[in-house]
Design a protein around this motif. Structure first.
Motif, PDB file in Angstrom:
ATOM      1  N   PHE A  26       1.269  10.709 -14.443  1.00 39.60           N
ATOM      2  CA  PHE A  26       1.033   9.268 -14.562  1.00 39.60           C
ATOM      3  C   PHE A  26       1.570   8.736 -15.243  1.00 39.60           C
ATOM      4  O   PHE A  26       0.932   9.074 -16.118  1.00 39.60           O
ATOM      5  N   HIS A  96      -1.007   5.310 -16.442  1.00 35.50           N
ATOM      6  CA  HIS A  96      -2.280   5.035 -15.929  1.00 35.50           C
ATOM      7  C   HIS A  96      -3.653   5.489 -16.752  1.00 35.50           C
ATOM      8  O   HIS A  96      -4.115   5.623 -16.691  1.00 35.50           O
ATOM      9  N   GLN A 105      -7.614  -1.832 -11.699  1.00 37.28           N
ATOM     10  CA  GLN A 105      -8.183  -1.476 -10.097  1.00 37.28           C
ATOM     11  C   GLN A 105      -8.826  -2.867 -10.034  1.00 37.28           C
ATOM     12  O   GLN A 105      -9.437  -2.922  -8.386  1.00 37.28           O
ATOM     13  N   ILE A 136       3.374  -3.073   1.554  1.00 38.66           N
ATOM     14  CA  ILE A 136       2.993  -2.234   0.906  1.00 38.66           C
ATOM     15  C   ILE A 136       4.457  -0.828   2.056  1.00 38.66           C
ATOM     16  O   ILE A 136       4.519   0.333   1.194  1.00 38.66           O
ATOM     17  N   TYR A 141       8.418  -0.421  -0.967  1.00 39.32           N
ATOM     18  CA  TYR A 141       7.100  -0.467  -1.636  1.00 39.32           C
ATOM     19  C   TYR A 141       7.341  -0.719  -3.425  1.00 39.32           C
ATOM     20  O   TYR A 141       6.717  -1.626  -3.981  1.00 39.32           O
ATOM     21  N   ARG A 170      -4.664  -3.089  -8.633  1.00 38.76           N
ATOM     22  CA  ARG A 170      -5.604  -1.900  -7.869  1.00 38.76           C
ATOM     23  C   ARG A 170      -4.617  -0.710  -8.922  1.00 38.76           C
ATOM     24  O   ARG A 170      -4.572   0.424  -7.551  1.00 38.76           O
ATOM     25  N   HIS A 171      -3.231  -0.712  -9.720  1.00 41.48           N
ATOM     26  CA  HIS A 171      -2.544   0.524  -9.926  1.00 41.48           C
ATOM     27  C   HIS A 171      -2.809   0.602 -11.283  1.00 41.48           C
ATOM     28  O   HIS A 171      -4.133   0.988 -11.691  1.00 41.48           O
TER      29      HIS A 171
ATOM     30  N   THR C 115      -4.987   3.664  -7.165  1.00 41.42           N
ATOM     31  CA  THR C 115      -3.461   4.440  -6.530  1.00 41.42           C
ATOM     32  C   THR C 115      -3.880   5.344  -6.835  1.00 41.42           C
ATOM     33  O   THR C 115      -3.377   6.568  -6.435  1.00 41.42           O
ATOM     34  N   ASP C 119      -3.976   9.265  -4.538  1.00 40.62           N
ATOM     35  CA  ASP C 119      -3.091   9.787  -5.135  1.00 40.62           C
ATOM     36  C   ASP C 119      -3.219  11.308  -5.081  1.00 40.62           C
ATOM     37  O   ASP C 119      -2.374  12.466  -4.308  1.00 40.62           O
ATOM     38  N   LEU C 214      -2.503   0.425   1.334  1.00 39.69           N
ATOM     39  CA  LEU C 214      -2.563   0.690   0.092  1.00 39.69           C
ATOM     40  C   LEU C 214      -2.615   2.511  -0.134  1.00 39.69           C
ATOM     41  O   LEU C 214      -1.932   3.243  -0.708  1.00 39.69           O
ATOM     42  N   LYS C 217      -0.471   4.707   1.651  1.00 37.54           N
ATOM     43  CA  LYS C 217       1.161   4.511   1.201  1.00 37.54           C
ATOM     44  C   LYS C 217       0.300   5.152   0.084  1.00 37.54           C
ATOM     45  O   LYS C 217       1.888   6.644   0.001  1.00 37.54           O
ATOM     46  N   HIS C 218       0.004   5.391  -0.797  1.00 40.66           N
ATOM     47  CA  HIS C 218      -0.016   6.386  -1.875  1.00 40.66           C
ATOM     48  C   HIS C 218      -0.360   7.773  -1.511  1.00 40.66           C
ATOM     49  O   HIS C 218      -0.092   8.769  -2.237  1.00 40.66           O
ATOM     50  N   ARG C 221       2.240   8.638   0.193  1.00 39.37           N
ATOM     51  CA  ARG C 221       3.670   9.311  -0.582  1.00 39.37           C
ATOM     52  C   ARG C 221       3.531  10.705  -1.798  1.00 39.37           C
ATOM     53  O   ARG C 221       4.909  11.028  -1.510  1.00 39.37           O
ATOM     54  N   LYS C 222       2.365  11.181  -1.373  1.00 44.41           N
ATOM     55  CA  LYS C 222       2.720  12.390  -2.017  1.00 44.41           C
ATOM     56  C   LYS C 222       2.133  13.686  -1.224  1.00 44.41           C
ATOM     57  O   LYS C 222       2.977  14.926  -1.303  1.00 44.41           O
TER      58      LYS C 222
END
Lengths: 232, 232, 232, 232
Positions: A26, A96, A105, A136, A141, A170-171, C115, C119, C214, C217-218, C221-222
């Protein structure tokens, strides 16, 4: 082409795990050549231990990949959005890192409680609003992630030089600087500041933020025309 | 001149990141030659990895730089104020170590909860009052930082040998000792004690401080004429 | 026989202390050869520093030791139960990593707050019910540990590919993946996610979990056909 | 004399900082030769980096120093008291490891919340009562420290093999084992268990302790005639 730029981005990406800012893969760093309008960024999902300068991917400000056999970081559109909106910055870092991400978060800005924070930021480290389902799921995105950052800075009239970091709700954090090495330094500062803010909140959950005169003193001691910290 | 003093200050400055007390370039250590009235201190904003003994800046007790091509730490007037007020000390250390700084940011003394703390301090590690706008903005901020420390020790009749550390409100810890190596050791102790105090407070937010007889026993076991800890 | 499988299990076991997931000798990793129905697992209670590839013990899916002079990990029946129930997995890892174990001890799932978590997992990292005295004392404790995991995934209709980890109540995490290296990566993720979740809960004890769009999406995405993260 | 015993004590003392159990010079380990009634212990206040096997001080069970030019650890009478009271033990370790000390400072036993704890202890890690002013100031403080430990084990009928550690109120942990290497291992376990218990308490401040059947299963899996963990 742009071997120096790729090396600069490479060195910054390597610094992230060394500084304890990365868990797994990350995180990513990018450096821009403003004259050419091209930035170098980490390839997507490649292990830091295996990374080479030549792996850096070159992308222009329209989002076109101009060199590199690997795919660029999936966060590339966010970096591009920031380079377009903030013309004074030369590098972007995304991590992250644990403590900063804990604030992200929780959707909470990192409150400015002391001089360590004031040496880097002219107030709280802001947090974006949550992204909408359309942002999203609409197919762009990562670009929209950049948009909510830019929206926040525009609406709150924040200068990206006074606030060189943001938490995406949230990220996780994004940071920047006049070059990518500075963006890495800010990423280290954000993590350290988040750690200390969390502990200060444990000691006093309703702790007020720093007094304006002390914030002003410490920030101006290091930034702007009256700065006197460091060697000149 | 004063090569030994510069090396002593240099070694102490290097010990700070090695002991995990430094984030980025926050922190500095100084050592004084009392006979000459000159102290050696870290230059301002220089990366620890690049530091050399010859980089140490020599400053006298009037604040005049007597040797060195680099500018001294911006915190130099605080060190000077402490050397003037506390004649028994030979070295001063300033860090932004995380746990101690969390207490400083919250404006809270580190309460003395156990014997680890009592081995170094004869009570809570005190915190200064907040500085006034005039003290902050009047052009002698770092000197005034020293003044609020000295005011606290004077008003509360604290002996700097019994209390070899202080938290500056909203800022971070300063420590001292008969030499700068001891000041580094105290800085390590302050960080470790702050960490444990924070956890003890989590276990019992209204925890009482240590019983006086146990404080007295542990402090005197290591300090003063009745000490019997270590080799003599 | 199966020298590659033993080496793969050996490398995974060595990765556990290197990644900071192991305290003392708590923890083990196993890798399965699906064609032969045999898995390689760490011997019981052997120090990581002394471990060799040849020490790995080979066990079949009926629980019979088919090679190795050392006794296999006491947790072997749990690994076997998981290999039998989840045919898509190629490796299993068990640790007592600190933050994840703190959630397990509290009998609490790790809530999905951001996220980083999304992931890797398509929701909270689930926790089993407590085991009954009969399950604990009936002579097949480790097998029954596997059973409560399988029961949870069956009752809650969880896909082990969407949820590659579980917390055993009062105990600690188990993780898995298409191979054992992936199971180690998930074990690192679980610990990191638990750390950040604990801090987010400190900031907001009633924090809601991530918004479904969300998360979707995450994770997508993976994972799965629409994945676009990494190199292909 | 007793070169092997001194080396054993030396190795154990060196393990303490390596395992992250020591801040500054707080901590010491001792190993006893039961046939001779002599134990080897760390000298007082000597830096771990400078320690040599020959520095270990030999003391008999009457407290007489039988070899060594250095003074033994000031905690020697506590070690001696434990060797006298608990004939089955071969080594004693004392640390001020951070998380365990936080519980000691709060005067709180470490509650048994999970199987990691149950693998080492047959219940909570107990904490002594506070020492009286007479015990503290009467001239035999360190011996009396041992006495309050022994009193606790006697009054609560605790077997030192089932409970190989104690927290001294306001002070820090002591651990022991059939030899000093085992006492070091227990000291590592105590710190790790304290860390996880603190986090579990954050998740649930009124968390109940482990169910008796699970405690019994995990402890007996590793201890006593029915043990089946590890190699035999």
């Amino acid at each position: 082409m742009l071997e120096d730029l790729k090396r600069e981005a490479y060195e910054a990406n390597l610094a992230l795990p060394r500084e304890g800012l990365i868990n797994l893969t990350f995180g990513n760093a990018s450096a821009i050549d403003r004259a050419k309008g091209i930035f170098a960024i980490k390839p997507s999902g490649v292990d830091y231990a295996a990374l080479k300068p030549a792996d850096m991917v070159l992308v222009d400000l329209d989002g076109k990949q101009v060199e590199g056999s690997l795919r660029p970081s999936s966060d590339t559109p966010t970096h591009r959005r920031l380079f377009l909106a903030f013309p004074s910055i030369g590098g972007v870092v995304h991590t992250h890192s644990s403590h900063a991400t804990a604030f992200a978060q929780a959707g909470r800005a990192i409150p400015i409680f002391g001089t360590t924070h004031a040496d880097y930021f002219f107030g709280d480290i802001p947090v974006t609003r949550k992204m909408t389902p359309a942002e999203i799921g609409g197919g762009a995105y990562e670009w929209e992630t950049g948009n909510v950052i830019v929206e926040l800075f525009t609406q709150q009239k924040l200068d990206p030089q006074d606030f060189p970091a943001v938490l995406v709700n949230r990220h996780a954090p994004f940071t920047w600087g006049h070059n990518v090495a500075k963006a890495v330094e800010v990423a280290v500062a954000v993590e350290c500041i988040a750690d200390m803010a969390l502990m200060s909140l444990q000691l006093n959950p309703s702790l007020a933020t720093i007094e304006p005169e002390l914030l002003n003193k410490h920030f101006k001691r290091k930034h702007g025309p009256g700065a006197y910290y460091g060697q000149r």
